[in-house]
Design an enzyme around this catalytic site. Structure first.
Site, PDB file in Angstrom:
ATOM      1  N   ASN A  53     -32.626  48.437 -32.938  1.00 54.33           N
ATOM      2  CA  ASN A  53     -33.530  49.121 -31.872  1.00 54.33           C
ATOM      3  C   ASN A  53     -34.552  48.691 -31.192  1.00 54.33           C
ATOM      4  O   ASN A  53     -34.682  47.743 -31.107  1.00 54.33           O
ATOM      5  CB  ASN A  53     -34.271  49.918 -33.037  1.00 54.33           C
ATOM      6  CG  ASN A  53     -33.676  51.027 -34.215  1.00 54.33           C
ATOM      7  OD1 ASN A  53     -33.985  51.273 -35.210  1.00 54.33           O
ATOM      8  ND2 ASN A  53     -32.878  52.139 -32.893  1.00 54.33           N
ATOM      9  N   GLY A 110     -40.444  55.939 -31.703  1.00 53.96           N
ATOM     10  CA  GLY A 110     -41.029  56.011 -33.723  1.00 53.96           C
ATOM     11  C   GLY A 110     -40.904  56.698 -34.046  1.00 53.96           C
ATOM     12  O   GLY A 110     -39.726  57.606 -34.352  1.00 53.96           O
ATOM     13  N   GLN A 136     -41.745  51.537 -25.920  1.00 52.36           N
ATOM     14  CA  GLN A 136     -43.333  50.595 -25.156  1.00 52.36           C
ATOM     15  C   GLN A 136     -43.101  50.770 -23.727  1.00 52.36           C
ATOM     16  O   GLN A 136     -42.541  51.219 -22.876  1.00 52.36           O
ATOM     17  CB  GLN A 136     -42.584  49.604 -25.581  1.00 52.36           C
ATOM     18  CG  GLN A 136     -43.020  49.059 -26.948  1.00 52.36           C
ATOM     19  CD  GLN A 136     -43.902  48.494 -27.770  1.00 52.36           C
ATOM     20  OE1 GLN A 136     -44.711  47.867 -27.518  1.00 52.36           O
ATOM     21  NE2 GLN A 136     -44.118  49.217 -28.711  1.00 52.36           N
ATOM     22  N   LEU A 191     -36.577  57.086 -28.669  1.00 51.71           N
ATOM     23  CA  LEU A 191     -36.899  57.805 -29.912  1.00 51.71           C
ATOM     24  C   LEU A 191     -38.061  57.760 -29.468  1.00 51.71           C
ATOM     25  O   LEU A 191     -38.154  56.015 -28.975  1.00 51.71           O
ATOM     26  CB  LEU A 191     -36.147  56.889 -30.708  1.00 51.71           C
ATOM     27  CG  LEU A 191     -34.941  58.256 -31.258  1.00 51.71           C
ATOM     28  CD1 LEU A 191     -34.273  56.825 -32.143  1.00 51.71           C
ATOM     29  CD2 LEU A 191     -35.248  58.845 -32.081  1.00 51.71           C
ATOM     30  N   ASP A 202     -42.439  52.442 -39.476  1.00 53.10           N
ATOM     31  CA  ASP A 202     -42.891  53.067 -37.478  1.00 53.10           C
ATOM     32  C   ASP A 202     -42.690  54.139 -36.983  1.00 53.10           C
ATOM     33  O   ASP A 202     -43.225  54.778 -35.629  1.00 53.10           O
ATOM     34  CB  ASP A 202     -41.646  52.651 -36.579  1.00 53.10           C
ATOM     35  CG  ASP A 202     -41.693  52.055 -34.999  1.00 53.10           C
ATOM     36  OD1 ASP A 202     -43.205  51.417 -34.918  1.00 53.10           O
ATOM     37  OD2 ASP A 202     -40.915  51.701 -34.273  1.00 53.10           O
TER      38      ASP A 202
END
Length: 387
Positions: A224, A314, A146, A312, A279
């Protein structure tokens, strides 16, 4: 007149078992009937007949509560074309319904994406059940992929505006409760009819327990982007394991969570409390190369999507592969694995009355699977959308 379809010689996957040598009928967009082949109605009554020759399963359509993009399209593109692409491509992996998922971005960009979804007219293919608002009210120390620069402090008024803009279609909200100590955002999420989900968070067990008392009982991609388990502080993830009423999303690609941790999760939580998600981002169904997520470059190589720093970003996981993986990792029964991609997500967002299982009068969202769980055909509301 509604088209009538008959499936014969099939193994049907129900929530609690798999029944062999069955028939199933649909009329228009609804499931009409099913039963053992001995009581199968005359084939002359049907417009279309599919003989599965006792080599294939009929499953309820899969439901993905957390998906950003696929085939070079992303929810944050803010265009009808992007949403059409998701609806068209997702049936390839058996997904017939999904929550269009946002990512932490500038306010104007999130607003554009939300408004685009709200005004998106129904399209043949996988249905958009609503919006999963992931961010921007999260903890920057657990941002993951994000964008940190666009993370915001909890803002109940902004969320309420977004829910109005969405025409009340925001169903799920990922937020960090420790950033909202007075619970003002939480109360607004609940008042506006959405489900709060803990994610991208460093909440302690005590903080999770506090918001649990206000009705929070779900976690976004468990393990996660959250505080992990320590023997002196079981943290965000540990709270989900200890508090029985918590449900949790899991990304079962073998990378986001190890197979051994998934085994432990199933022992502690049971399949009834876990929801398979992908995701996935726009690189799914695409070749290796560079792609974009939330304005950041994502490099896809050998099935792994990462930011420049190796984080990572997604996944490119397909839902039928998530089901294959969960069975391979744990050895659970087929109907239990399917349960995690159908019944559980449908119940979580209040749609189990119409989708999520094979039952008379429910929407004819169906997936035909071979014995290796490859998708052969996908039907959305009774219409074949992938073959």
């Amino acid at each position: 007149m509604d088209k009538k379809t008959l499936f014969i010689n099939a193994d049907i996957i129900f929530p609690h078992c798999v029944l062999s040598n069955c028939y199933l009928t649909t009329t228009g967009h609804l499931i009409e009937d099913f039963g053992e082949m001995a009581s199968c109605p005359p084939t002359t009554c049907y417009d279309k007949i599919y003989d599965l020759k006792n080599r294939r399963y009929i499953s309820p359509g899969f439901i993905d509560l957390h998906i950003h993009g696929v085939a070079s399209a992303d929810v944050m593109d803010g265009t009808a074309t992007a949403l059409k692409t998701l609806s068209q491509i997702l049936p390839k992996e058996g997904t017939t319904s999904f929550l269009a998922t946002t990512i932490t971005s500038p306010t104007k960009k999130i607003s554009q994406a939300i408004e685009n979804i709200a005004h998106f007219h129904s399209y043949k293919g996988a249905k958009i059940l609503g919006i999963h608002l992931e961010g921007p009210f999260i903890n920057r120390h657990q941002a993951g992929a994000q964008p940190k620069g666009d993370i915001q402090e909890p803002n109940p008024e902004l969320f309420s505006y977004w829910q109005s803009l969405a025409q009340n279609r925001i169903k799920l909200v990922t937020y960090a409760p420790e950033m909202d100590p007075n619970q003002k955002l939480l109360h607004q999420i609940i008042a506006d009819g959405a489900i709060p989900s803990i994610g991208h968070s460093e909440a302690t067990y005590e903080q999770v327990e506090t918001v649990h008392s206000y009705g929070v009982s779900h976690m976004t991609h468990l393990f996660n982007g959250m505080l992990g388990i320590h023997h002196r502080e079981i943290g965000t993830a540990g709270a989900a394991l200890l508090l029985d009423s918590f449900t949790a999303e899991i990304i079962a690609d073998g990378r986001h969570i190890s197979p051994e941790m998934i085994q432990l999760l199933l022992k502690v939580k049971g399949y009834q409390n876990l929801i398979l998600i992908t995701d996935s981002m726009r690189a799914k169904h695409m070749e290796d190369g560079d792609y974009e997520l939330g304005g950041q470059t994502v490099h896809l190589q050998s099935g792994v999507a990462t930011l420049v720093d190796g984080t990572l970003a997604g996944s490119i996981l397909k839902m039928n592969d998530a089901i294959k993986n969960i069975r391979h990792f744990t050895g659970i029964a087929l109907h239990e694995a399917i349960h995690m991609a159908t019944v559980n997500p449908a119940k979580k967002i209040g749609h189990f009355h119409c989708i999520g299982s094979i039952d008379r009068g429910k929407e004819a969202d169906l997936v035909i699977l071979d014995r290796e769980l490859n998708v052969i055909d996908t039907f959305c509301k009774g219409e074949r959308m992938f073959s």
